[in-house]
Design a protein around this motif. Structure first.
Motif, PDB file in Angstrom:
ATOM      1  N   LYS A  26       0.734  -1.217  -0.016  1.00 25.52           N
ATOM      2  CA  LYS A  26       0.217  -0.061  -0.080  1.00 25.52           C
ATOM      3  C   LYS A  26       0.862   1.099   0.039  1.00 25.52           C
ATOM      4  CE  LYS A  26      -4.157  -1.982   2.195  1.00 25.52           C
ATOM      5  NZ  LYS A  26      -4.830  -1.587   0.885  1.00 25.52           N
ATOM      6  N   THR A  27       0.127   2.254  -0.517  1.00 22.82           N
ATOM      7  CA  THR A  27       0.786   3.671  -0.281  1.00 22.82           C
ATOM      8  C   THR A  27       0.578   4.088   1.261  1.00 22.82           C
ATOM      9  OG1 THR A  27      -1.152   5.004  -0.775  1.00 22.82           O
ATOM     10  CG2 THR A  27       0.400   4.183  -2.505  1.00 22.82           C
ATOM     11  N   GLN A  28       1.490   4.923   1.500  1.00 23.06           N
ATOM     12  CA  GLN A  28       1.498   5.619   2.892  1.00 23.06           C
ATOM     13  C   GLN A  28       0.177   6.122   3.174  1.00 23.06           C
ATOM     14  OE1 GLN A  28       4.155   5.541   5.494  1.00 23.06           O
ATOM     15  NE2 GLN A  28       2.287   5.688   6.515  1.00 23.06           N
ATOM     16  N   GLU A  29      -0.584   6.626   2.317  1.00 25.00           N
ATOM     17  CA  GLU A  29      -1.702   7.162   2.358  1.00 25.00           C
ATOM     18  C   GLU A  29      -2.721   6.082   2.732  1.00 25.00           C
ATOM     19  OE1 GLU A  29      -5.145  10.085   0.303  1.00 25.00           O
ATOM     20  OE2 GLU A  29      -3.193   9.917  -0.665  1.00 25.00           O
ATOM     21  N   GLU A  30      -2.671   4.873   1.884  1.00 20.44           N
ATOM     22  CA  GLU A  30      -3.734   3.918   1.888  1.00 20.44           C
ATOM     23  C   GLU A  30      -3.356   3.156   3.234  1.00 20.44           C
ATOM     24  OE1 GLU A  30      -4.107   2.644  -2.899  1.00 20.44           O
ATOM     25  OE2 GLU A  30      -2.408   1.795  -1.671  1.00 20.44           O
ATOM     26  N   ALA A  31      -2.020   2.919   3.579  1.00 21.70           N
ATOM     27  CA  ALA A  31      -1.780   2.215   4.890  1.00 21.70           C
ATOM     28  C   ALA A  31      -2.383   3.042   6.119  1.00 21.70           C
ATOM     29  CB  ALA A  31      -0.309   2.260   4.787  1.00 21.70           C
ATOM     30  N   ASP A  32      -2.258   4.042   6.026  1.00 22.16           N
ATOM     31  CA  ASP A  32      -3.056   5.155   7.261  1.00 22.16           C
ATOM     32  C   ASP A  32      -4.276   4.909   7.254  1.00 22.16           C
ATOM     33  OD1 ASP A  32      -0.386   6.150   7.840  1.00 22.16           O
ATOM     34  OD2 ASP A  32      -0.400   7.782   6.482  1.00 22.16           O
ATOM     35  N   LYS A  33      -4.961   5.115   6.349  1.00 22.34           N
ATOM     36  CA  LYS A  33      -6.358   4.625   6.095  1.00 22.34           C
ATOM     37  C   LYS A  33      -6.883   3.582   6.763  1.00 22.34           C
ATOM     38  CE  LYS A  33     -10.737   4.902   3.211  1.00 22.34           C
ATOM     39  NZ  LYS A  33     -11.077   4.924   2.031  1.00 22.34           N
ATOM     40  N   GLN A  34      -5.991   2.368   6.137  1.00 24.06           N
ATOM     41  CA  GLN A  34      -6.241   0.956   6.760  1.00 24.06           C
ATOM     42  C   GLN A  34      -5.961   1.025   8.228  1.00 24.06           C
ATOM     43  OE1 GLN A  34      -5.240  -3.229   4.964  1.00 24.06           O
ATOM     44  NE2 GLN A  34      -3.459  -2.259   5.959  1.00 24.06           N
ATOM     45  N   ALA A  35      -4.920   1.566   8.676  1.00 22.78           N
ATOM     46  CA  ALA A  35      -4.471   1.750  10.249  1.00 22.78           C
ATOM     47  C   ALA A  35      -5.589   2.229  11.049  1.00 22.78           C
ATOM     48  CB  ALA A  35      -3.152   2.094  10.226  1.00 22.78           C
ATOM     49  N   MET A  36      -6.080   3.084  10.389  1.00 19.74           N
ATOM     50  CA  MET A  36      -7.197   3.712  11.261  1.00 19.74           C
ATOM     51  C   MET A  36      -8.496   3.047  11.506  1.00 19.74           C
ATOM     52  SD  MET A  36      -5.757   6.296  12.864  1.00 19.74           S
ATOM     53  CE  MET A  36      -7.454   7.022  13.626  1.00 19.74           C
ATOM     54  N   GLU A  37      -8.899   2.439  10.301  1.00 17.15           N
ATOM     55  CA  GLU A  37      -9.879   1.331  10.272  1.00 17.15           C
ATOM     56  C   GLU A  37      -9.696   0.240  11.040  1.00 17.15           C
ATOM     57  OE1 GLU A  37     -10.130   0.303   6.304  1.00 17.15           O
ATOM     58  OE2 GLU A  37     -11.223   2.321   5.554  1.00 17.15           O
ATOM     59  N   LEU A  38      -8.626  -0.453  11.073  1.00 20.08           N
ATOM     60  CA  LEU A  38      -8.271  -1.479  12.104  1.00 20.08           C
ATOM     61  C   LEU A  38      -8.541  -0.989  13.638  1.00 20.08           C
ATOM     62  CD1 LEU A  38      -5.270  -2.979   9.940  1.00 20.08           C
ATOM     63  CD2 LEU A  38      -7.638  -4.186  10.637  1.00 20.08           C
ATOM     64  N   LEU A  39      -7.692   0.226  13.761  1.00 17.03           N
ATOM     65  CA  LEU A  39      -7.889   0.638  15.308  1.00 17.03           C
ATOM     66  C   LEU A  39      -9.172   1.008  15.590  1.00 17.03           C
ATOM     67  CD1 LEU A  39      -4.546   2.847  15.107  1.00 17.03           C
ATOM     68  CD2 LEU A  39      -4.850   1.013  16.448  1.00 17.03           C
ATOM     69  N   GLU A  40     -10.113   1.466  14.657  1.00 21.44           N
ATOM     70  CA  GLU A  40     -11.263   1.860  14.923  1.00 21.44           C
ATOM     71  C   GLU A  40     -12.128   0.482  15.435  1.00 21.44           C
ATOM     72  OE1 GLU A  40     -14.305   4.204  16.001  1.00 21.44           O
ATOM     73  OE2 GLU A  40     -12.643   5.015  14.596  1.00 21.44           O
ATOM     74  N   ARG A  41     -12.000  -0.462  14.720  1.00 20.62           N
ATOM     75  CA  ARG A  41     -12.502  -1.834  14.963  1.00 20.62           C
ATOM     76  C   ARG A  41     -11.983  -2.700  16.389  1.00 20.62           C
ATOM     77  NH1 ARG A  41     -11.213  -5.035   9.637  1.00 20.62           N
ATOM     78  NH2 ARG A  41     -12.117  -3.534   8.168  1.00 20.62           N
ATOM     79  N   ILE A  42     -10.699  -2.065  16.728  1.00 25.46           N
ATOM     80  CA  ILE A  42     -10.262  -2.736  18.073  1.00 25.46           C
ATOM     81  C   ILE A  42     -10.418  -1.762  19.170  1.00 25.46           C
ATOM     82  CG2 ILE A  42      -8.753  -4.364  16.879  1.00 25.46           C
ATOM     83  CD1 ILE A  42      -6.491  -2.662  17.670  1.00 25.46           C
ATOM     84  N   GLY A  43     -11.227  -0.984  18.802  1.00 27.81           N
ATOM     85  CA  GLY A  43     -11.528   0.201  20.021  1.00 27.81           C
ATOM     86  C   GLY A  43     -10.281   1.007  20.530  1.00 27.81           C
ATOM     87  N   LEU A  44      -9.236   1.144  19.680  1.00 27.49           N
ATOM     88  CA  LEU A  44      -7.991   1.818  20.038  1.00 27.49           C
ATOM     89  C   LEU A  44      -7.767   3.188  19.106  1.00 27.49           C
ATOM     90  CD1 LEU A  44      -5.674  -1.112  20.884  1.00 27.49           C
ATOM     91  CD2 LEU A  44      -6.890   0.435  22.410  1.00 27.49           C
ATOM     92  N   ALA A  45      -8.890   3.605  18.211  1.00 23.43           N
ATOM     93  CA  ALA A  45      -8.465   4.735  17.408  1.00 23.43           C
ATOM     94  C   ALA A  45      -8.187   5.980  18.115  1.00 23.43           C
ATOM     95  CB  ALA A  45      -9.822   5.187  16.601  1.00 23.43           C
ATOM     96  N   ASP A  46      -8.573   6.257  19.361  1.00 19.76           N
ATOM     97  CA  ASP A  46      -7.826   7.247  20.323  1.00 19.76           C
ATOM     98  C   ASP A  46      -6.425   7.109  20.620  1.00 19.76           C
ATOM     99  OD1 ASP A  46      -8.726   5.086  21.927  1.00 19.76           O
ATOM    100  OD2 ASP A  46      -8.866   6.641  23.479  1.00 19.76           O
ATOM    101  N   LYS A  47      -5.787   6.015  20.373  1.00 22.97           N
ATOM    102  CA  LYS A  47      -4.335   5.728  20.791  1.00 22.97           C
ATOM    103  C   LYS A  47      -3.516   5.740  19.733  1.00 22.97           C
ATOM    104  CE  LYS A  47      -5.984   4.439  25.058  1.00 22.97           C
ATOM    105  NZ  LYS A  47      -5.423   5.290  26.225  1.00 22.97           N
TER     106      LYS A  47
END
Length: 203
Positions: A26-47
């Motif tokens: 992935k590009t950095q932008e795509e990876a950042d978006k995916q990371a935030m989606e994953l963090l949202e799913r595991i309840g750690l978006a605020d971290k």
């Protein structure tokens, strides 16, 4: 990994995006978006902008698994992924694993001594005993042989045991209920029926 293998000098988000970007998945932008989606799913978006030393052990574990999922492997091997987590963290991780499998349709090999965890996420179960494969079948079929599992040191999920007892007491329920949600689906109609019968008797 046994000890999470998170880079201490990188934020939580950077830990998740590192491998997909380095492997050119992935590009950095795509990876950042995916990371935030994953963090949202595991309840750690605020971290996302915090560092690993600011997280609890359970939170580190969830981030580490999210980091592996970010690489979208065709086969994912998880050894006791919910071990040491509090009930909420355990629920989040198992839900994340199930959702990942549903979306990707790939193979997940989950190693666990917890039959509760297996009952919630596994489609098929391989039971090992003294380095021998004792059983390999659909989860419900394996759990129907509780009398063979217990001598191997494996207990049926507590809810499965409860439902089997209720069946022996004469209630028309399945004895191979895998999780609490299934138990509720079976018991609610019976409770409603009993309530209606009590109401009719009272009249």
């Amino acid at each position: 990994f046994q000890h999470f293998n998170l880079f201490p000098h990188m934020t939580v988000q950077k830990n998740i995006t590192l491998a997909p970007v380095q492997l050119k998945l992935k590009t950095q932008e795509e990876a950042d978006k995916q990371a935030m989606e994953l963090l949202e799913r595991i309840g750690l978006a605020d971290k996302a902008n915090e560092y690993p030393n600011m997280l609890s052990g359970g939170q580190k574990q969830r981030v580490a698994i999210a980091g592996v999922m970010a690489m979208k492997p065709r086969i994912l091997v998880l050894d006791e992924p919910a071990a040491g987590l509090d009930p909420k963290g355990r629920d989040v991780i198992l839900a994340q694993i199930s959702e990942y499998h549903r979306q990707r349709g790939n193979t997940i090999l989950l190693v666990s001594h917890s039959m509760e965890d297996i009952g919630r996420v596994a489609d098929r179960v391989l039971v090992m005993n003294n380095a021998h494969a004792e059983m390999y079948d659909e989860t419900r079929a394996v759990f129907s042989r509780g009398e063979l599992l217990e001598p191997m040191g494996l207990r049926l999920p507590q809810i499965t045991s409860i439902m089997r007892r209720l069946r022996k007491m004469g209630l028309p329920v399945s004895e191979t209920v895998l999780n609490v949600d299934e138990a509720v689906m079976e018991l609610l109609p019976l409770l409603k029926k009993r309530k209606e019968e009590d109401k009719n008797h009272a009249i």
